[in-house]
Design a protein around this motif. Sequence first.
Motif, PDB file in Angstrom:
ATOM      1  N   SER A  35       0.807  -1.219   0.000  1.00 38.27           N
ATOM      2  CA  SER A  35       0.000   0.000   0.000  1.00 38.27           C
ATOM      3  C   SER A  35       0.841   1.271   0.000  1.00 38.27           C
ATOM      4  CB  SER A  35      -0.936   0.012   1.212  1.00 38.27           C
ATOM      5  OG  SER A  35      -0.202  -0.155   2.415  1.00 38.27           O
ATOM      6  N   LEU A  36       2.144   1.151   0.235  1.00 34.85           N
ATOM      7  CA  LEU A  36       3.013   2.327   0.236  1.00 34.85           C
ATOM      8  C   LEU A  36       3.446   2.717  -1.173  1.00 34.85           C
ATOM      9  CD1 LEU A  36       4.612   4.429   1.879  1.00 34.85           C
ATOM     10  CD2 LEU A  36       6.478   2.773   2.041  1.00 34.85           C
ATOM     11  N   ASN A  37       3.467   1.738  -2.082  1.00 30.41           N
ATOM     12  CA  ASN A  37       3.974   1.966  -3.440  1.00 30.41           C
ATOM     13  C   ASN A  37       5.388   2.531  -3.383  1.00 30.41           C
ATOM     14  OD1 ASN A  37       3.930   1.922  -6.232  1.00 30.41           O
ATOM     15  ND2 ASN A  37       2.937   3.910  -6.436  1.00 30.41           N
ATOM     16  N   GLY A  38       6.203   1.870  -2.586  1.00 25.27           N
ATOM     17  CA  GLY A  38       7.581   2.297  -2.392  1.00 25.27           C
ATOM     18  C   GLY A  38       8.253   1.353  -1.419  1.00 25.27           C
ATOM     19  N   TYR A  39       9.136   1.872  -0.585  1.00 27.17           N
ATOM     20  CA  TYR A  39       9.827   1.001   0.356  1.00 27.17           C
ATOM     21  C   TYR A  39      10.293   1.790   1.574  1.00 27.17           C
ATOM     22  CZ  TYR A  39      14.214   2.965  -1.523  1.00 27.17           C
ATOM     23  OH  TYR A  39      15.221   3.815  -1.907  1.00 27.17           O
ATOM     24  N   GLY A  40      10.546   1.067   2.650  1.00 28.14           N
ATOM     25  CA  GLY A  40      11.192   1.635   3.817  1.00 28.14           C
ATOM     26  C   GLY A  40      12.609   1.104   3.889  1.00 28.14           C
ATOM     27  N   TRP A  41      13.512   1.892   4.489  1.00 31.34           N
ATOM     28  CA  TRP A  41      14.899   1.441   4.570  1.00 31.34           C
ATOM     29  C   TRP A  41      15.521   1.835   5.906  1.00 31.34           C
ATOM     30  CZ3 TRP A  41      13.957   6.173   2.262  1.00 31.34           C
ATOM     31  CH2 TRP A  41      14.719   7.249   2.730  1.00 31.34           C
ATOM     32  N   CYS A  42      16.536   1.068   6.267  1.00 37.05           N
ATOM     33  CA  CYS A  42      17.353   1.401   7.427  1.00 37.05           C
ATOM     34  C   CYS A  42      18.754   0.851   7.175  1.00 37.05           C
ATOM     35  CB  CYS A  42      16.759   0.814   8.710  1.00 37.05           C
ATOM     36  SG  CYS A  42      17.672   1.280  10.212  1.00 37.05           S
ATOM     37  N   PHE A  43      19.767   1.705   7.313  1.00 39.49           N
ATOM     38  CA  PHE A  43      21.139   1.244   7.120  1.00 39.49           C
ATOM     39  C   PHE A  43      22.106   2.214   7.810  1.00 39.49           C
ATOM     40  CE2 PHE A  43      19.888   3.610   3.260  1.00 39.49           C
ATOM     41  CZ  PHE A  43      20.788   4.668   3.314  1.00 39.49           C
ATOM     42  N   PRO A  44      23.322   1.754   8.099  1.00 33.23           N
ATOM     43  CA  PRO A  44      24.318   2.623   8.739  1.00 33.23           C
ATOM     44  C   PRO A  44      24.735   3.758   7.808  1.00 33.23           C
ATOM     45  CG  PRO A  44      24.920   0.306   8.951  1.00 33.23           C
ATOM     46  CD  PRO A  44      23.811   0.379   7.950  1.00 33.23           C
ATOM     47  N   LYS A  45      24.946   4.932   8.400  1.00 33.65           N
ATOM     48  CA  LYS A  45      25.386   6.105   7.644  1.00 33.65           C
ATOM     49  C   LYS A  45      26.304   6.916   8.542  1.00 33.65           C
ATOM     50  CE  LYS A  45      23.549   9.972   4.930  1.00 33.65           C
ATOM     51  NZ  LYS A  45      22.304  10.698   4.566  1.00 33.65           N
ATOM     52  N   GLY A  46      27.605   6.695   8.380  1.00 33.60           N
ATOM     53  CA  GLY A  46      28.547   7.380   9.253  1.00 33.60           C
ATOM     54  C   GLY A  46      28.457   6.866  10.676  1.00 33.60           C
ATOM     55  N   ASP A  47      28.193   7.776  11.616  1.00 37.09           N
ATOM     56  CA  ASP A  47      28.148   7.393  13.031  1.00 37.09           C
ATOM     57  C   ASP A  47      26.733   7.171  13.541  1.00 37.09           C
ATOM     58  OD1 ASP A  47      27.196   9.940  12.935  1.00 37.09           O
ATOM     59  OD2 ASP A  47      28.484  10.749  14.531  1.00 37.09           O
ATOM     60  N   HIS A  48      25.748   7.019  12.627  1.00 38.14           N
ATOM     61  CA  HIS A  48      24.372   6.807  13.059  1.00 38.14           C
ATOM     62  C   HIS A  48      23.649   5.916  12.052  1.00 38.14           C
ATOM     63  CE1 HIS A  48      24.047  10.150  10.191  1.00 38.14           C
ATOM     64  NE2 HIS A  48      22.831   9.705   9.955  1.00 38.14           N
ATOM     65  N   LEU A  49      22.400   5.591  12.363  1.00 38.56           N
ATOM     66  CA  LEU A  49      21.545   4.861  11.431  1.00 38.56           C
ATOM     67  C   LEU A  49      20.633   5.836  10.705  1.00 38.56           C
ATOM     68  CD1 LEU A  49      20.306   1.682  13.379  1.00 38.56           C
ATOM     69  CD2 LEU A  49      21.854   1.739  11.428  1.00 38.56           C
ATOM     70  N   SER A  50      20.446   5.603   9.423  1.00 37.34           N
ATOM     71  CA  SER A  50      19.501   6.375   8.630  1.00 37.34           C
ATOM     72  C   SER A  50      18.301   5.488   8.330  1.00 37.34           C
ATOM     73  CB  SER A  50      20.153   6.839   7.324  1.00 37.34           C
ATOM     74  OG  SER A  50      19.201   7.476   6.490  1.00 37.34           O
ATOM     75  N   ALA A  51      17.115   5.991   8.605  1.00 40.07           N
ATOM     76  CA  ALA A  51      15.883   5.244   8.329  1.00 40.07           C
ATOM     77  C   ALA A  51      14.912   6.166   7.604  1.00 40.07           C
ATOM     78  CB  ALA A  51      15.251   4.725   9.614  1.00 40.07           C
ATOM     79  N   GLY A  52      14.111   5.603   6.722  1.00 37.51           N
ATOM     80  CA  GLY A  52      13.179   6.448   6.003  1.00 37.51           C
ATOM     81  C   GLY A  52      12.219   5.663   5.141  1.00 37.51           C
ATOM     82  N   ILE A  53      11.386   6.387   4.424  1.00 32.88           N
ATOM     83  CA  ILE A  53      10.440   5.784   3.495  1.00 32.88           C
ATOM     84  C   ILE A  53      10.503   6.545   2.179  1.00 32.88           C
ATOM     85  CG2 ILE A  53       8.842   4.825   5.182  1.00 32.88           C
ATOM     86  CD1 ILE A  53       7.104   7.279   4.887  1.00 32.88           C
ATOM     87  N   TYR A  54      10.279   5.822   1.088  1.00 33.38           N
ATOM     88  CA  TYR A  54      10.246   6.398  -0.255  1.00 33.38           C
ATOM     89  C   TYR A  54       8.980   5.896  -0.924  1.00 33.38           C
ATOM     90  CZ  TYR A  54      11.261   6.833  -5.266  1.00 33.38           C
ATOM     91  OH  TYR A  54      11.189   7.108  -6.605  1.00 33.38           O
ATOM     92  N   THR A  55       8.227   6.789  -1.537  1.00 30.94           N
ATOM     93  CA  THR A  55       6.968   6.383  -2.162  1.00 30.94           C
ATOM     94  C   THR A  55       6.746   7.118  -3.476  1.00 30.94           C
ATOM     95  OG1 THR A  55       4.553   6.313  -1.905  1.00 30.94           O
ATOM     96  CG2 THR A  55       5.717   8.107  -0.785  1.00 30.94           C
ATOM     97  N   LEU A  56       6.134   6.411  -4.426  1.00 31.55           N
ATOM     98  CA  LEU A  56       5.733   7.018  -5.689  1.00 31.55           C
ATOM     99  C   LEU A  56       4.340   7.623  -5.611  1.00 31.55           C
ATOM    100  CD1 LEU A  56       7.041   4.359  -8.257  1.00 31.55           C
ATOM    101  CD2 LEU A  56       7.992   6.631  -7.799  1.00 31.55           C
ATOM    102  N   LEU A  57       3.680   7.499  -4.460  1.00 33.69           N
ATOM    103  CA  LEU A  57       2.377   8.115  -4.289  1.00 33.69           C
ATOM    104  C   LEU A  57       2.503   9.624  -4.405  1.00 33.69           C
ATOM    105  CD1 LEU A  57       1.036   6.052  -1.243  1.00 33.69           C
ATOM    106  CD2 LEU A  57       0.401   5.782  -3.643  1.00 33.69           C
ATOM    107  N   THR A  58       1.520  10.259  -5.034  1.00 37.89           N
ATOM    108  CA  THR A  58       1.576  11.714  -5.195  1.00 37.89           C
ATOM    109  C   THR A  58       1.306  12.445  -3.888  1.00 37.89           C
ATOM    110  OG1 THR A  58      -0.755  11.699  -5.879  1.00 37.89           O
ATOM    111  CG2 THR A  58       0.919  11.601  -7.620  1.00 37.89           C
ATOM    112  N   ALA A  59       0.683  11.759  -2.942  1.00 33.29           N
ATOM    113  CA  ALA A  59       0.431  12.356  -1.631  1.00 33.29           C
ATOM    114  C   ALA A  59       0.472  11.249  -0.585  1.00 33.29           C
ATOM    115  CB  ALA A  59      -0.929  13.056  -1.606  1.00 33.29           C
ATOM    116  N   LEU A  60       1.016  11.560   0.570  1.00 32.66           N
ATOM    117  CA  LEU A  60       1.103  10.603   1.668  1.00 32.66           C
ATOM    118  C   LEU A  60       0.684  11.321   2.952  1.00 32.66           C
ATOM    119  CD1 LEU A  60       1.981   7.630   2.169  1.00 32.66           C
ATOM    120  CD2 LEU A  60       4.201   8.512   2.841  1.00 32.66           C
ATOM    121  N   PRO A  61      -0.634  11.551   3.110  1.00 34.28           N
ATOM    122  CA  PRO A  61      -1.095  12.353   4.250  1.00 34.28           C
ATOM    123  C   PRO A  61      -0.799  11.731   5.602  1.00 34.28           C
ATOM    124  CG  PRO A  61      -2.929  11.291   3.115  1.00 34.28           C
ATOM    125  CD  PRO A  61      -1.729  11.090   2.257  1.00 34.28           C
TER     126      PRO A  61
END
Length: 224
Positions: A35-61
């Motif tokens: 239902s997200l039409n995208g993905y969530g991610w989590c991976f190391p980035k320098g001295d911390h973890l980066s987490a986020g979501i990416y979606t092709l939806l035109t709006a994500l209220p």
Amino acid sequence: VGLKPKRRAFALVGELSPDALLRWDGSIHLLFPPSLNGYGWCFPKGDHLSAGIYTLLTALPNWQAWFSRYLTLLRFTQDFRRSHLHGHPVPLADRQAVFNRGNALVIGDAAGLVDPFTGEGISWAVQSGKLAAETVRQFLDGEIPDLQIYTHAVRKELLPELRAAGWFARIVFTLPQLACHWFLRHDAVLRNFAKLLVGEVSYRTLWRKTLRKGFVLLRLRLAS
């Protein structure tokens, strides 16, 4: 100059506390909710973890709920501070896009030259920058009458790859369970995806290899 891309995706990036990195195993985590039409991610980035979501939806209220659920799944809810959250529109070019007008050229994000599958844009900015530089050189040297050749070059050299990336996005984001079962669980496909990320394999080459792999697996399944 009136060349703004008409389509766009959306990315939300959060930085987790350094303590979270100490509890992480160093892997890259990807989640593909249909239902997200995208993905969530989590991976190391320098001295911390980066987490986020990416979606092709035109709006994500309900983006806050999406991100919160993902952090809960990772058990990192207590490691996130709202001040470390950043949102990014991700412009996407379509096949009718124009990339020059008058004496102006657009490259990278301004041109919508972003990978619709991963949301990555730096490599495409570099490639379009090289095409733009060569076009400007030819124009200043009097070899071409205008900058229209730049739009033709982008459409010929970059857009076919981005369209192939778009097909991967449609399949994996819409049918993630099927895609993971038939393709992403196999070492050969994953190796080619790794080569894709470092620029050793093109999307169109990967597309042909993935289709062949899928047909082989389908024949084996039917034969059994």
